[in-house]
Design an enzyme around this catalytic site. Structure first.
Site, PDB file in Angstrom:
ATOM      1  N   GLU A 162       0.788  -1.231   0.040  1.00 59.75           N
ATOM      2  CA  GLU A 162       0.082  -0.166   0.152  1.00 59.75           C
ATOM      3  C   GLU A 162       0.932   1.279  -0.105  1.00 59.75           C
ATOM      4  OE1 GLU A 162      -2.237   3.461   1.703  1.00 59.75           O
ATOM      5  OE2 GLU A 162      -0.406   2.436   2.508  1.00 59.75           O
ATOM      6  N   HIS A 166       4.278   6.857  10.376  1.00 63.51           N
ATOM      7  CA  HIS A 166       5.648   7.015   9.404  1.00 63.51           C
ATOM      8  C   HIS A 166       6.871   7.495  10.144  1.00 63.51           C
ATOM      9  CE1 HIS A 166       3.397   6.884   5.300  1.00 63.51           C
ATOM     10  NE2 HIS A 166       2.818   6.153   6.320  1.00 63.51           N
TER      11      HIS A 166
HETATM   12 ZN   LIG Z   1      -1.530   3.180   5.839  1.00 66.12          ZN
END
Ligand SMILES: [Zn+2]
Length: 350
Positions: free
Chosen positions: A209, A322
Site C-alpha cells: 500500500e 511513518h
Molecule cells: Zn496506511
C-alpha cells in the site's frame, strides 16, 4: 489482540512474509477458506451465518500489511549502507535512529555526526535521505556478506504500554510501537473475523500500500466484491500547538474511529458513510472524521476495480505515524472493532 506481535514484525512493502505468517496462523480457527495470491495478498473468507439477504452480500474488508521503511541501495567502501525510502518519510526523523537490516535482521543505526563536532548552524540543518547512511558496524563493501543491495530495513522499535501501566491493563490505555500504520488495521480485521455476520466477509490483508496501493488493486479485481471497507491508521494531531497553529479538524486520540468522506485517492460512498454514522450513533460509539482531502488509502485502488466498488474507509488515529514510534489509544482500537462489527451486521438493511 495481535497488535503487539504485528507491530514488532518486520514488513516493509514487498517483504510482508513475517506479518502474513502471524495473521495466517491467527485466522485458522475462523477461516472457511484462505489463500495467498502471487503478490502476497492474503484472502480469508468467512461465510455468512444467520439471517441475511439471500444470496448473502459479498463484502471485502481490507487492511494493508506493509509498513514504510528503507531499501539498501549501495554498500560503500567503508561499510556504510546507502538507502532509499520505501514509502513517505520526513528526513528530520531519521538521523541516529536504531534500525534492523535485511533477512538476518542485523541491528544498525542511521549515522549522525555528534553535536560536539558540528560547526556553526550545522546542528539546525537536516540532510536529505540520499546523503544518509546506515552503520551496521561493517568496515568494507562486503559488509560481512550479510547485506545485499535490494535488502530492506525498518525501525528497531519494541511495542510497549505508556503511562506506567503494568501489563495486562485490559483493553484501555495508550500504547507505542512502530508500523501501527497499518498493523492496527490488520489487528482490527483479525478481531472482525472472530464474529458471525449475515454477509460473506472476505478479509484481505494487502501488500505494498505504502508504495502506491499496489496489492489492493489486484485484490479488489480478484475478490470482485459488492462493496468494500478499508481499515487504516491515520495521523492524529492533538498535542498542544503554538497559538498560531490550529488542529484544523485532524483526528484526535480517544475520539473514536475516523471516517473518511474524501481523501486524495477517493470520495467515499455516501450510503456506506451514512451507515457507519447511524451505526455509531445507534451503538453509542464515538466517531470522528478524517480531515477531507489529505492522504490516500487502498480505497483509492479498490473503488476503481472492475466496474467500480462502493467503498468507505475507517481509520484508527495514531500520533507520529511513518516514524519510529507511533502512539495510539486502545479505546479507539476497540471502538473501531465494535463499529465495524455492528456495521457489517446491519449491511443487509442497506
Ligand atoms: Zn496506511
Amino acid at each position: 489482540m495481535y497488535l503487539e506481535s504485528l507491530s514488532n514484525a518486520f514488513g516493509v512493502s514487498s517483504v510482508e512474509e513475517d506479518v502474513r505468517k502471524i495473521i495466517t496462523e491467527a485466522v485458522q480457527p475462523q477461516a472457511d477458506e484462505w489463500r495467498v495470491d502471487t503478490m502476497g495478498n492474503l484472502y480469508v473468507t468467512r461465510k455468512a451465518r444467520g439471517n441475511g439477504s439471500q444470496p448473502p452480500r459479498r463484502v471485502m474488508v481490507t487492511a494493508h500489511m506493509d509498513e514504510v521503511g528503507f531499501m539498501i541501495s549501495k554498500i560503500e567502501k567503508n561499510g556504510r549502507l546507502r538507502f532509499r525510502a520505501v514509502g513517505g518519510f520526513d528526513s528530520r526523523i531519521l538521523p541516529a535512529k536504531a534500525v534492523v537490516v535485511g533477512p538476518e535482521r542485523l541491528p544498525g543505526v542511521i549515522g549522525l555526526k555528534p553535536v560536539h563536532l558540528l560547526k556553526g548552524d550545522q546542528a539546525h540543518q537536516v540532510g536529505r535521505i540520499d546523503t544518509m547512511t546506515i552503520d551496521i558496524g561493517a568496515s568494507d563493501d562486503k559488509a560481512g556478506g550479510q547485506v545485499k543491495v535490494g535488502d530492506f530495513a525498518t525501525f528497531a522499535t519494541a511495542f510497549g504500554r505508556l503511562g506506567g501501566q503494568s501489563r495486562p491493563q485490559g483493553d484501555r490505555g495508550l500504547v507505542k510501537g512502530k508500523a501501527f500504520d497499518n498493523r492496527a488495521g490488520c489487528a482490527v480485521l483479525l478481531e472482525l473475523l472472530k464474529a458471525d455476520y449475515p454477509v460473506d466477509l472476505v478479509a484481505v490483508f494487502t501488500v505494498q500500500e505504502e508504495v502506491g496501493l499496489r496489492g489492493a488493486r489486484v485484490a479488489a479485481y480478484s475478490t470482485d466484491p459488492e462493496l468494500a471497507f478499508i481499515l487504516e491508521c491515520t495521523a492524529a494531531d492533538d498535542l498542544p500547538h503554538p497559538a498560531e497553529e490550529k488542529n484544523d479538524g485532524i483526528p484526535r486520540l480517544g475520539d473514536g474511529p475516523a471516517i473518511t468522506v474524501m481523501d486524495r485517492s477517493f470520495i467515499a460512498d455516501r450510503r456506506l458513510v451514512d451507515l457507519l454514522i447511524s451505526t455509531a450513533e445507534a451503538e453509542g460509539l464515538p466517531h470522528q472524521f478524517k480531515r477531507p482531502g489529505i492522504g490516500g488509502t487502498d480505497a483509492g485502488a479498490v473503488h476503481l476495480a472492475r466496474e467500480g466498488v462502493p467503498a468507505a474507509a475507517v481509520s484508527i488515529p495514531a500520533r507520529y505515524i511513518h516514524a519510529p514510534a507511533a502512539i495510539l489509544d486502545l479505546a479507539d482500537f476497540w471502538h473501531t472493532v465494535n463499529l465495524m462489527r455492528a456495521t457489517l451486521t446491519r449491511l443487509p438493511e442497506l
